[in-house]
Design an enzyme around this catalytic site. Sequence first.
Site, PDB file in Angstrom:
ATOM      1  N   GLU A  86      51.405  75.336  -5.697  1.00 55.74           N
ATOM      2  CA  GLU A  86      50.116  74.916  -5.130  1.00 55.74           C
ATOM      3  C   GLU A  86      49.533  75.934  -4.157  1.00 55.74           C
ATOM      4  O   GLU A  86      48.317  76.145  -4.122  1.00 55.74           O
ATOM      5  CB  GLU A  86      50.259  73.549  -4.437  1.00 55.74           C
ATOM      6  CG  GLU A  86      50.406  72.358  -5.379  1.00 55.74           C
ATOM      7  CD  GLU A  86      51.807  72.192  -5.951  1.00 55.74           C
ATOM      8  OE1 GLU A  86      52.715  72.979  -5.587  1.00 55.74           O
ATOM      9  OE2 GLU A  86      52.002  71.278  -6.768  1.00 55.74           O
ATOM     10  N   HIS A 106      52.372  59.489  -2.002  1.00 52.59           N
ATOM     11  CA  HIS A 106      51.554  59.597  -3.211  1.00 52.59           C
ATOM     12  C   HIS A 106      50.274  58.773  -3.098  1.00 52.59           C
ATOM     13  O   HIS A 106      49.762  58.267  -4.095  1.00 52.59           O
ATOM     14  CB  HIS A 106      52.343  59.138  -4.444  1.00 52.59           C
ATOM     15  CG  HIS A 106      53.085  60.256  -5.116  1.00 52.59           C
ATOM     16  ND1 HIS A 106      53.931  61.091  -4.432  1.00 52.59           N
ATOM     17  CD2 HIS A 106      53.099  60.696  -6.401  1.00 52.59           C
ATOM     18  CE1 HIS A 106      54.441  61.981  -5.275  1.00 52.59           C
ATOM     19  NE2 HIS A 106      53.946  61.769  -6.469  1.00 52.59           N
TER      20      HIS A 106
END
Lengths: 314, 346
Positions: free
Chosen positions: B63, B132
């Site tokens: 990322e 999440h």
Amino acid sequence: MKKFDVKKAYSLFYLIRKSEEKIIELYDTDKIKSPVHLSIGQEPVAVGVSLALDKKDIIFSNYRGHAHYLAREGNLKEMWAELYGKVAGSSRGKAGSMHLSDWSVNFMTTSAIVATAVPEAVGYAYSQKYQNNEGVVICYHGDGAVDEGVYWESINFASLHQLPILFVCENNKYAIYTHQDKRMLGDSIVSRANSFGLKSFRVDGIRTEDFFNAANDSINNIKNNSGPILLECMTSRWRDHVGPGEDRHINFRSDKELNDAITNDDLKNLESLINKEDVVTIQKDIDSQINDAIKYSEDSSFPGTKEITDNVYG
Amino acid sequence: MDNLKEINYGEAIYEGCYQEMENDDSVFVYGLGVDDTKGHYGTSKDLHKVFGAKRNFDIPLSEDAMTGIGIGAALGGLKPIYVHQRMDFLLLCMNQLVNMAAKLRYMSSGVHSVPLVVRAAIGRSWGQGAQHSQAFHSYFMHVPGIKVVAPTTPHDAKGCLIASIRDKNPVIFVEHRMLYSNVGYVPEELYEVEFGKGRVLIEGTDITLVGVSYTVTDCIRASLALKEIGISAEVIDPVSLSPIDYELIRKSANKTKKVLVVDNGWLTCGFAAEVIADLGINCKDLDLDRMGYLESPCPTTRVLEDGFYPSPESVAIKANTMCGGDSNWKPENISRKEINSFKGPF
Ligand SMILES: Cc1ncc(C[n+]2csc(CCOP(=O)(O)OP(=O)(O)O)c2C)c(N)n1
Ligand SMILES: [Mg+2]
């Protein structure tokens, strides 16, 4: 393939050395009100690599970037004015030494955060391939940068997509005062990069010409679709990590290590290869260019405070 | 209205992306799984089959670098869209977004731009837990040089995405998972929803409810329940979080004199704090309050999760109290089919 041009190498080298010596000389006046990371001692890498480049190639440098910029034949006056924080500077004083940039010579705005511009260089190379553009990306970075995870993430992507990029690792052995041995097991930058499928070579030279030859071959190979290449360029930083001073008093390296590097100064070697008259002409010309650049910077005005919020958004 | 068709939020994102890729060769999409058969809730499905692999590609789990690579590609003249399955993952991209994307224009005195779009899915469904589910729009609102949008309707999802792609600045595009199935009328052609412009979704006179992304739907449902007891709640969707349409919110506040900001995030230093600060400085004699995540990480088990987030009921109860209503009043159970019908697997 390009040929090594000794005179040009000497003149660029001399320009970088003298410019930075001027910075040292003037630093006490506090006219350059920001940190400077000098390249003195590391000029052979920048000069050698730059002489192998074409106009279309793109340079991603780092906070130790004066040599990269001047070797690229950037604008000396604008660089000085930028150091002085004046409107005539290449970024109107918003960049300074650590973020030097000049798009007229494809010299990208860069980062003072170690390894942080490495993925940008890779992304730029992706855009070159995507658009079928000519022009190889050069990504300069230090040996400390390879400690960062993002470095290897970037190398992996460059290799996976076979991008037109040359990584130039300027290995001066230190991240500030911390030796490579304290930061990684083994002396293995090249073998690590090789394991990612990147063609990687160490250039153990002290001569500008050695770096030129390595870069010239690499650029040529990259232009012939070799995929990315890494050159680990062994070099030496003579001054302190940051600022104008020396760093012998910090005792992080031996005097001998530094003295050997200074004895082998390639500036003297290059000078010996050129005829005396040319040396005098080059020196005179560059000395006066530097003096002009400093005068130009002194005479230029500071930006108005209304510029503070300019160019936050486009 | 024959150029309108009814599609859902996910389809609206797909359509905006597809049409702009057709319109502009420099647009490309990348991210984990964008070219798999699911294509990130269908939003990038099969784009590589139409536009080629270089314009819709899967990536290594990197990322940090992949953000910098998008920035670099943007510097090179392309218009990258980086898709994240969860906004939580953006924490691995912070150095690139904050230190590079937000600053390269400034540091180059306007020579360079970073037209990068970062799409980030946020939100609950059930059981997404502490790592999440988070929404970090406020983190990015704090940074000069970055724009943030969080459209709620399919119309705005398409228009904001197109505007984000065309914008010269880095844009964080926040999309809540529970909105993907939201259906609405969307123009078939290419159009932009302007940055810095919010919308009044329901007009009202007694109180102003300002939501963010999915909590806009909580506000709408709350306003319907409030209507039953005679309270007229105005619902504002800010759409654009940086810049914020302060004018619109002030105007509504000056009319209703009561504002409840319902954030889709924590309260401290957040969107709600920002809006309330602005109203406190620029308007007089207002009743102000705010709601958002409770001050804890998000718990996984459903019963705690339900208490952690604002809901149409909790919004209605708070709004009713602000309007001087009975604090023991509770609306009838308000159904949220997108949450109730959710069965995973993730
Ligand atoms: C991410 C990050 N960590 C730490 C620093 C502080 N710092 C500045 S330069 C430097 C050393 C980097 O060494 P190297 O990459 O070898 O480059 P050199 O300075 O030797 O040219 C450090 C640690 C920083 N700027 N960025
Ligand atoms: Mg070093």
